[in-house]
Design a protein around this motif. Structure first.
Motif, short mmCIF file in Angstrom:
data_model
loop_
_atom_site.label_atom_id
_atom_site.label_comp_id
_atom_site.label_asym_id
_atom_site.label_seq_id
_atom_site.Cartn_x
_atom_site.Cartn_y
_atom_site.Cartn_z
N GLU A 15 50.07 47.25 31.70
CA GLU A 15 50.34 48.37 32.60
C GLU A 15 49.48 48.18 33.82
O GLU A 15 48.28 47.91 33.71
CB GLU A 15 50.00 49.70 31.92
CG GLU A 15 50.89 50.03 30.74
CD GLU A 15 50.52 51.36 30.10
OE1 GLU A 15 49.88 52.20 30.78
OE2 GLU A 15 50.85 51.54 28.93
N GLY A 16 50.09 48.30 34.99
CA GLY A 16 49.35 48.17 36.24
C GLY A 16 49.98 47.13 37.14
O GLY A 16 51.07 46.60 36.85
N PRO A 17 49.31 46.81 38.25
CA PRO A 17 49.89 45.92 39.27
C PRO A 17 49.77 44.43 38.92
O PRO A 17 48.86 43.73 39.35
CB PRO A 17 49.05 46.25 40.51
CG PRO A 17 47.71 46.64 39.96
CD PRO A 17 48.01 47.35 38.66
N VAL A 18 50.71 43.94 38.11
CA VAL A 18 50.72 42.54 37.69
C VAL A 18 51.62 41.73 38.61
O VAL A 18 52.76 42.13 38.88
CB VAL A 18 51.21 42.42 36.23
CG1 VAL A 18 51.34 40.96 35.81
CG2 VAL A 18 50.27 43.17 35.29
N CYS A 74 42.71 43.27 42.01
CA CYS A 74 41.41 42.59 42.05
C CYS A 74 41.51 41.07 41.91
O CYS A 74 40.53 40.36 42.13
CB CYS A 74 40.46 43.14 40.99
SG CYS A 74 40.93 42.75 39.27
N GLY A 75 42.67 40.56 41.52
CA GLY A 75 42.86 39.12 41.39
C GLY A 75 42.47 38.53 40.05
O GLY A 75 42.58 37.32 39.86
N SER A 76 42.03 39.34 39.11
CA SER A 76 41.67 38.81 37.78
C SER A 76 42.85 38.08 37.16
O SER A 76 43.97 38.61 37.12
CB SER A 76 41.27 39.94 36.82
OG SER A 76 40.07 40.54 37.21
N GLY A 127 42.39 45.32 26.52
CA GLY A 127 41.45 44.85 27.52
C GLY A 127 41.88 45.29 28.89
O GLY A 127 43.00 45.78 29.08
N LYS A 128 41.00 45.13 29.85
CA LYS A 128 41.27 45.50 31.23
C LYS A 128 40.84 44.38 32.16
O LYS A 128 39.95 43.60 31.83
CB LYS A 128 40.52 46.77 31.60
CG LYS A 128 41.01 48.01 30.88
CD LYS A 128 40.31 49.24 31.42
CE LYS A 128 40.79 50.49 30.73
NZ LYS A 128 42.08 50.95 31.19
N CYS A 129 41.46 44.35 33.33
CA CYS A 129 41.04 43.42 34.37
C CYS A 129 39.70 43.87 34.94
O CYS A 129 39.17 44.91 34.55
CB CYS A 129 42.10 43.35 35.47
SG CYS A 129 42.28 44.90 36.38
N MET A 130 39.17 43.12 35.87
CA MET A 130 37.86 43.41 36.44
C MET A 130 37.77 44.81 37.07
O MET A 130 36.78 45.50 36.90
CB MET A 130 37.54 42.34 37.49
CG MET A 130 36.17 42.41 38.08
SD MET A 130 35.76 40.94 39.06
CE MET A 130 37.08 40.86 40.25
N CYS A 131 38.82 45.25 37.78
CA CYS A 131 38.77 46.56 38.44
C CYS A 131 39.32 47.69 37.58
O CYS A 131 39.18 48.86 37.93
CB CYS A 131 39.51 46.51 39.78
SG CYS A 131 41.32 46.44 39.67
N GLY A 132 39.96 47.36 36.46
CA GLY A 132 40.51 48.37 35.57
C GLY A 132 41.92 48.82 35.90
O GLY A 132 42.48 49.67 35.22
N ALA A 133 42.54 48.23 36.94
CA ALA A 133 43.89 48.64 37.33
C ALA A 133 44.94 48.16 36.33
O ALA A 133 45.99 48.79 36.19
CB ALA A 133 44.22 48.12 38.73
N VAL A 134 44.69 47.04 35.64
CA VAL A 134 45.64 46.53 34.65
C VAL A 134 45.02 46.68 33.26
O VAL A 134 43.87 46.29 33.03
CB VAL A 134 45.98 45.03 34.89
CG1 VAL A 134 46.84 44.49 33.75
CG2 VAL A 134 46.70 44.86 36.22
#
Length: 148
Positions: free
Chosen positions: A53-56, A73-75, A6-13
């Motif tokens: 993977e991404g800015p957690v 994005c704050g998700s 799955g991905k967060c709202m913006c797709g960064a994570v």
């Protein structure tokens, strides 16, 4: 169970999760309601069965758990149990981030006595009150927000 991505709202994570069971769990504590604007609906996963993977970013949000979110994005991503004991390291991943939870059922509602009166879920999920959760994790006093 098979791994889910799955991905967060913006797709960064990007998350990869192996669910521990085919259930979704709801938490009605003050923290979860403030964090999500509703109940936190989550899929349980064991320690080692979640990768990101991404800015957690992560915050120790209670005496027994930490919460993580996408720093872009704050998700909300998950809360993870930090209390010692058999549940240490257990993840509760935001169910909405996983695109296919068809067939999952509602397994439990915790802090059930804290949920707003008008909220109702179908089925006979296990329900635990604030006092039951605090006893379960060996806490006393207000575990959710630190004050009451």
């Amino acid at each position: 169970m098979a791994a889910m991505t799955g991905k967060c709202m913006c797709g960064a994570v990007t998350l990869t999760v192996i669910p521990a069971e085919q259930m979704i769990h709801a938490c009605h504590c003050d923290w979860c309601r403030a964090w999500t604007g509703s109940a936190f609906m989550a899929v349980k996963a064991e320690d080692g069965d979640v990768s990101a993977e991404g800015p957690v970013k992560t915050l120790a949000s209670s005496p027994w758990a930490e919460r993580s979110w996408c720093d872009a994005c704050g998700s909300g991503l998950w809360y993870r149990v930090t209390a010692p004991g058999p549940y240490h390291g257990e993840y509760h991943v935001a169910a909405g981030l996983l695109p296919d939870t068809a067939g999952f059922t509602l397994g439990s509602e915790i802090y059930h006595d804290r949920k707003p009166e008008g909220w109702a879920y179908a089925g006979d999920a296990k329900k635990m009150t604030k006092a039951e959760i605090e006893a379960f994790f060996g806490m006393s006093g207000e575990a959710e927000t630190g004050a009451e």
